[in-house]
Design a protein around this motif. Structure first.
Motif, PDB file in Angstrom:
ATOM      1  N   PHE A  23     -11.900  11.174  -5.966  1.00  0.00           N
ATOM      2  CA  PHE A  23     -12.259  10.076  -6.932  1.00  0.00           C
ATOM      3  C   PHE A  23     -11.220   8.939  -6.913  1.00  0.00           C
ATOM      4  N   ILE A  24     -11.356   7.928  -6.092  1.00  0.00           N
ATOM      5  CA  ILE A  24     -10.042   7.196  -6.045  1.00  0.00           C
ATOM      6  C   ILE A  24     -10.203   5.515  -6.222  1.00  0.00           C
ATOM      7  N   ILE A  25      -9.695   5.007  -6.972  1.00  0.00           N
ATOM      8  CA  ILE A  25     -10.146   3.651  -7.835  1.00  0.00           C
ATOM      9  C   ILE A  25      -8.838   2.632  -7.221  1.00  0.00           C
ATOM     10  N   VAL A  26      -9.268   1.812  -6.548  1.00  0.00           N
ATOM     11  CA  VAL A  26      -8.523   0.657  -5.892  1.00  0.00           C
ATOM     12  C   VAL A  26      -8.569  -0.750  -6.642  1.00  0.00           C
ATOM     13  N   ARG A  27      -7.453  -1.302  -6.986  1.00  0.00           N
ATOM     14  CA  ARG A  27      -7.502  -2.592  -7.719  1.00  0.00           C
ATOM     15  C   ARG A  27      -6.748  -3.487  -6.508  1.00  0.00           C
ATOM     16  N   TYR A  28      -7.440  -4.740  -6.492  1.00  0.00           N
ATOM     17  CA  TYR A  28      -6.951  -5.537  -5.401  1.00  0.00           C
ATOM     18  C   TYR A  28      -6.859  -7.065  -6.216  1.00  0.00           C
ATOM     19  N   ASN A  29      -6.007  -7.891  -5.148  1.00  0.00           N
ATOM     20  CA  ASN A  29      -6.153  -9.343  -5.681  1.00  0.00           C
ATOM     21  C   ASN A  29      -6.629  -9.951  -4.601  1.00  0.00           C
ATOM     22  N   HIS A  30      -7.146  -9.631  -3.479  1.00  0.00           N
ATOM     23  CA  HIS A  30      -7.439 -10.456  -2.345  1.00  0.00           C
ATOM     24  C   HIS A  30      -8.545  -9.375  -1.518  1.00  0.00           C
ATOM     25  N   TYR A  31      -9.689  -9.979  -1.326  1.00  0.00           N
ATOM     26  CA  TYR A  31     -10.656  -9.104  -0.601  1.00  0.00           C
ATOM     27  C   TYR A  31      -9.966  -8.590   0.785  1.00  0.00           C
ATOM     28  N   SER A  32      -9.338  -9.366   1.301  1.00  0.00           N
ATOM     29  CA  SER A  32      -8.888  -9.070   2.630  1.00  0.00           C
ATOM     30  C   SER A  32      -8.256  -7.569   2.759  1.00  0.00           C
ATOM     31  N   LEU A  33      -7.685  -7.222   1.495  1.00  0.00           N
ATOM     32  CA  LEU A  33      -6.889  -5.987   1.352  1.00  0.00           C
ATOM     33  C   LEU A  33      -8.215  -4.750   1.110  1.00  0.00           C
ATOM     34  N   VAL A  34      -9.172  -5.020   0.892  1.00  0.00           N
ATOM     35  CA  VAL A  34     -10.435  -4.253   0.963  1.00  0.00           C
ATOM     36  C   VAL A  34     -10.870  -3.960   2.213  1.00  0.00           C
ATOM     37  N   GLN A  35     -10.850  -5.043   2.978  1.00  0.00           N
ATOM     38  CA  GLN A  35     -11.211  -4.935   4.620  1.00  0.00           C
ATOM     39  C   GLN A  35     -10.163  -4.023   5.375  1.00  0.00           C
ATOM     40  N   GLN A  36      -8.899  -4.611   4.968  1.00  0.00           N
ATOM     41  CA  GLN A  36      -7.975  -3.954   5.798  1.00  0.00           C
ATOM     42  C   GLN A  36      -8.035  -2.212   5.526  1.00  0.00           C
ATOM     43  N   LEU A  37      -7.900  -1.849   4.117  1.00  0.00           N
ATOM     44  CA  LEU A  37      -8.098  -0.398   3.948  1.00  0.00           C
ATOM     45  C   LEU A  37      -9.228   0.196   4.532  1.00  0.00           C
ATOM     46  N   GLN A  38     -10.199  -0.058   4.289  1.00  0.00           N
ATOM     47  CA  GLN A  38     -11.457   0.325   5.059  1.00  0.00           C
ATOM     48  C   GLN A  38     -11.161   0.444   6.581  1.00  0.00           C
ATOM     49  N   LYS A  39     -10.751  -0.332   7.110  1.00  0.00           N
ATOM     50  CA  LYS A  39     -10.410  -0.303   8.551  1.00  0.00           C
ATOM     51  C   LYS A  39      -9.423   0.532   8.913  1.00  0.00           C
TER      52      LYS A  39
END
Length: 327
Positions: A23-39
């Protein structure tokens, strides 16, 4: 602000080498970081299936069914901070317009919390994403709404990248401003505050429809803990028994654990030992089903410790009683 992506994600990539529940919680300041991590995760672990959901639009049954169907791999929940909110009007009241969405949110948080052990049986990395515009005390909100799942957390990440003044994060930007303060966790409350919090929760329970079982099940453990802390042990037992009537047998481990502690405080070691033995039996079954699961391993260790300690106390008590007639 510097880009900390490489530094923050290295422990994550290392953790995920072994396929197990996380169970991992990721906080981010720009959505591109979400896309990058998923990729990056899909590139590093190409054989693992992936499913992604938006917390703003999904309901509990869709979410859990998709999780079980996935079986293994990565399960991403974006906009998870939306589940931590409750929409109210300017008077702090829930309106008919907001009630349905608030209920959807409660069902998800309460349901995931209650199904923690079942979720943990699957070798899935449950990764939830929270934007920087969310309440800075988001961790406390998760801890309060989902205490059991929170205890299984593997990692918290804060991903940041430099943002120009003219580069807003339109994907995640939220302009809501709330003046509702977050209540402190129960463990930090004083006696007077605990009684006030207990009264508030009892009123909330009374106002919650009986068919909203998922939300009611999040209230019972909090109420029982407060009643126990305030010394009203019988009320705490009654609350736990009521809670036990609306959950399946394989979900009663926390009830047995809490009741065992209460009966220990009351000096009824026979009942306490029976409850801890039942709790230990379930924890052993969970561990046997997945010996590599560190959460099940910890649960088994705790149950063993509780059972052993109460067995020793009961023997000491019986030994003391046997000596009394000779005095």
């Amino acid at each position: 602000m510097s880009d900390n992506y490489q530094e923050e994600t290295q422990p994550l990539f290392k953790l995920l080498r072994n396929e197990a529940f996380r169970f991992i919680i990721v906080r981010y300041n720009h959505y591109s970081l979400v896309q990058q991590l998923q990729k990056d995760l899909q590139q590093r672990f190409p054989d693992r299936p992936v499913n992604t959901f938006n917390a703003k639009t999904v309901d509990y049954h869709q979410l859990t069914q998709a999780y079980y169907d996935l079986g293994s791999g990565f399960f991403f929940i974006e906009n998870f901070d939306d589940l931590l909110k409750e929409d109210k009007n300017s008077l702090g009241q829930e309106t008919p317009e907001t009630a349905q969405n608030n209920e959807r949110r409660r069902h998800i948080t309460a349901g995931l919390n209650l199904r923690r052990d079942k979720l943990a049986k699957y070798p899935i990395a449950l990764i939830v994403f929270i934007g920087f515009s969310a309440d800075s005390l988001y961790a406390k909100k998760i801890m309060e709404k989902m205490p059991d799942l929170w205890s299984f957390r593997s990692l918290l990440l804060d991903l940041e990248m430099p943002l120009a003044n003219d580069q807003p994060d339109w994907q995640n930007q939220q302009t809501e401003i709330t003046n509702r303060s977050l209540e402190r966790p129960i463990s930090s409350l004083g006696g007077t505050d605990k009684q006030a919090e207990l009264n508030r929760l009892l009123e909330l329970l009374a106002a919650t429809p009986k068919n909203e079982t998922a939300f009611r099940q999040t209230l019972y453990p909090q109420i029982a803990d407060l009643q126990n802390d305030l010394g009203d042990y019988q009320a705490a037992i009654d609350t736990l028994q009521t809670w036990g009537k609306i959950v399946n047998d394989d979900e009663k481990s926390q009830i047995w654990f809490k009741m065992g502690d209460i009966y220990t405080q009351l000096g009824d070691l026979d009942k306490a030992l029976t409850l801890f033995q039942t709790y230990h039996k379930l924890q052993k079954e969970l561990f046997t089903s997945d010996p590599t699961n560190i959460h099940f391993k910890n649960g088994l260790a705790i149950s063993y410790s509780k059972t052993r300690r109460n067995t020793r106390r009961l023997r000491q008590s019986q030994s003391g009683l046997a000596v009394l007639p000779r005095l």
